[in-house]
Design a protein around this motif. Structure first.
Motif, PDB file in Angstrom:
ATOM      1  N   ASP A   1     -30.821 -26.859  54.280  1.00  0.00           N
ATOM      2  CA  ASP A   1     -31.545 -25.350  53.623  1.00  0.00           C
ATOM      3  C   ASP A   1     -32.631 -24.935  53.756  1.00  0.00           C
ATOM      4  OD1 ASP A   1     -32.426 -26.146  51.039  1.00  0.00           O
ATOM      5  OD2 ASP A   1     -30.460 -25.584  50.589  1.00  0.00           O
ATOM      6  N   ILE A   2     -32.926 -24.152  53.052  1.00  0.00           N
ATOM      7  CA  ILE A   2     -34.359 -24.502  52.982  1.00  0.00           C
ATOM      8  C   ILE A   2     -35.450 -24.649  51.873  1.00  0.00           C
ATOM      9  CG2 ILE A   2     -33.996 -21.382  54.092  1.00  0.00           C
ATOM     10  CD1 ILE A   2     -34.230 -20.018  51.063  1.00  0.00           C
TER      11      ILE A   2
ATOM     12  N   GLY B   1     -35.653 -34.228  43.540  1.00  0.00           N
ATOM     13  CA  GLY B   1     -34.953 -33.261  43.853  1.00  0.00           C
ATOM     14  C   GLY B   1     -34.815 -31.874  44.125  1.00  0.00           C
ATOM     15  N   ILE B   2     -34.084 -31.176  44.297  1.00  0.00           N
ATOM     16  CA  ILE B   2     -34.358 -30.179  44.608  1.00  0.00           C
ATOM     17  C   ILE B   2     -33.592 -29.646  43.427  1.00  0.00           C
ATOM     18  CG2 ILE B   2     -33.098 -27.636  45.880  1.00  0.00           C
ATOM     19  CD1 ILE B   2     -32.491 -29.133  48.279  1.00  0.00           C
ATOM     20  N   PHE B   3     -34.574 -28.566  42.678  1.00  0.00           N
ATOM     21  CA  PHE B   3     -34.363 -28.158  41.256  1.00  0.00           C
ATOM     22  C   PHE B   3     -34.886 -27.347  40.377  1.00  0.00           C
ATOM     23  CE2 PHE B   3     -32.971 -33.125  41.070  1.00  0.00           C
ATOM     24  CZ  PHE B   3     -31.725 -32.942  39.525  1.00  0.00           C
TER      25      PHE B   3
ATOM     26  N   ALA C   1     -42.849 -26.831  46.283  1.00  0.00           N
ATOM     27  CA  ALA C   1     -41.819 -25.290  45.734  1.00  0.00           C
ATOM     28  C   ALA C   1     -42.123 -24.364  46.354  1.00  0.00           C
ATOM     29  CB  ALA C   1     -42.538 -25.588  43.878  1.00  0.00           C
ATOM     30  N   SER C   2     -40.795 -23.127  45.512  1.00  0.00           N
ATOM     31  CA  SER C   2     -41.701 -22.024  46.552  1.00  0.00           C
ATOM     32  C   SER C   2     -41.400 -21.131  45.489  1.00  0.00           C
ATOM     33  CB  SER C   2     -40.280 -21.698  47.152  1.00  0.00           C
ATOM     34  OG  SER C   2     -40.342 -20.498  47.220  1.00  0.00           O
TER      35      SER C   2
ATOM     36  N   ASP D   1     -35.085 -28.276  51.716  1.00  0.00           N
ATOM     37  CA  ASP D   1     -36.143 -28.941  52.165  1.00  0.00           C
ATOM     38  C   ASP D   1     -37.337 -29.287  51.941  1.00  0.00           C
ATOM     39  OD1 ASP D   1     -34.260 -31.619  53.586  1.00  0.00           O
ATOM     40  OD2 ASP D   1     -36.600 -31.111  54.659  1.00  0.00           O
ATOM     41  N   VAL D   2     -37.565 -30.564  52.281  1.00  0.00           N
ATOM     42  CA  VAL D   2     -39.400 -30.720  52.360  1.00  0.00           C
ATOM     43  C   VAL D   2     -40.067 -31.029  53.574  1.00  0.00           C
ATOM     44  CG1 VAL D   2     -39.380 -32.613  51.955  1.00  0.00           C
ATOM     45  CG2 VAL D   2     -40.886 -31.546  50.615  1.00  0.00           C
ATOM     46  N   PHE D   3     -38.823 -31.619  54.156  1.00  0.00           N
ATOM     47  CA  PHE D   3     -38.966 -31.195  55.326  1.00  0.00           C
ATOM     48  C   PHE D   3     -39.507 -30.540  56.430  1.00  0.00           C
ATOM     49  CE2 PHE D   3     -37.641 -35.815  54.238  1.00  0.00           C
ATOM     50  CZ  PHE D   3     -38.891 -36.812  54.175  1.00  0.00           C
ATOM     51  N   PHE D   4     -38.115 -29.606  55.671  1.00  0.00           N
ATOM     52  CA  PHE D   4     -38.175 -28.048  56.620  1.00  0.00           C
ATOM     53  C   PHE D   4     -39.028 -27.013  56.860  1.00  0.00           C
ATOM     54  CE2 PHE D   4     -37.371 -23.435  55.692  1.00  0.00           C
ATOM     55  CZ  PHE D   4     -36.494 -23.987  57.198  1.00  0.00           C
TER      56      PHE D   4
END
Length: 132
Positions: free
Chosen positions: A98-99, A51-53, A121-122, A101-104
């Motif tokens: 939050d920012i 997930g968010i890593f 990713a960013s 999130d892949v859906f966001f």
């Protein structure tokens, strides 16, 4: 899985938060519906398991395109034309509120990125990393 070998090569990854941010099967189905395409099996597995890593070490990558689509406008207006040589992966997107999130991100950028591209990713500098 191949991606697990790649994770080892980059020194591992660490969760950004203390709460799980992986996706579930129903999330994958919803994402594929919004994305209008099946996800690559490796990325699907990554989302289901992680997930968010954030990478434990710097992961530098080169862009497919060094110049932006705005270069001609910048040139006409007399602004310097930046060259995008490389960047790093800052945060892999997952499921959260939050920012990251892949859906966001898919919803936020759907009119700014080409069809059939998904932000995954960013780089931490305002640039998205996409797959198609």
């Amino acid at each position: 899985m191949k991606y697990e070998e790649e994770i080892k090569k980059i020194g591992g990854i660490s969760p950004l938060y203390d709460i799980p941010s992986n996706l579930y099967r129903e999330d994958i189905n919803k994402l594929e519906e919004l994305f209008s395409s099946k996800l690559p099996i490796e990325y699907e597995s990554f989302l289901l398991n992680y997930g968010i890593f954030v990478p434990n070490e710097y992961v530098v990558f080169k862009p497919l395109q060094r110049n932006s689509s705005a270069d001609e406008i910048l040139k006409e207006e007399g602004f310097p034309q930046p060259v995008f040589d490389s960047s790093t992966i800052g945060v892999f997107f997952g499921k959260g509120k939050d920012i990251y999130d892949v859906f966001f991100n898919l919803n936020l950028y759907k009119y700014r990125i080409p069809d059939n591209f998904l932000p995954i990713a960013s780089d931490g500098m305002g640039n998205l990393i996409l797959i198609s």
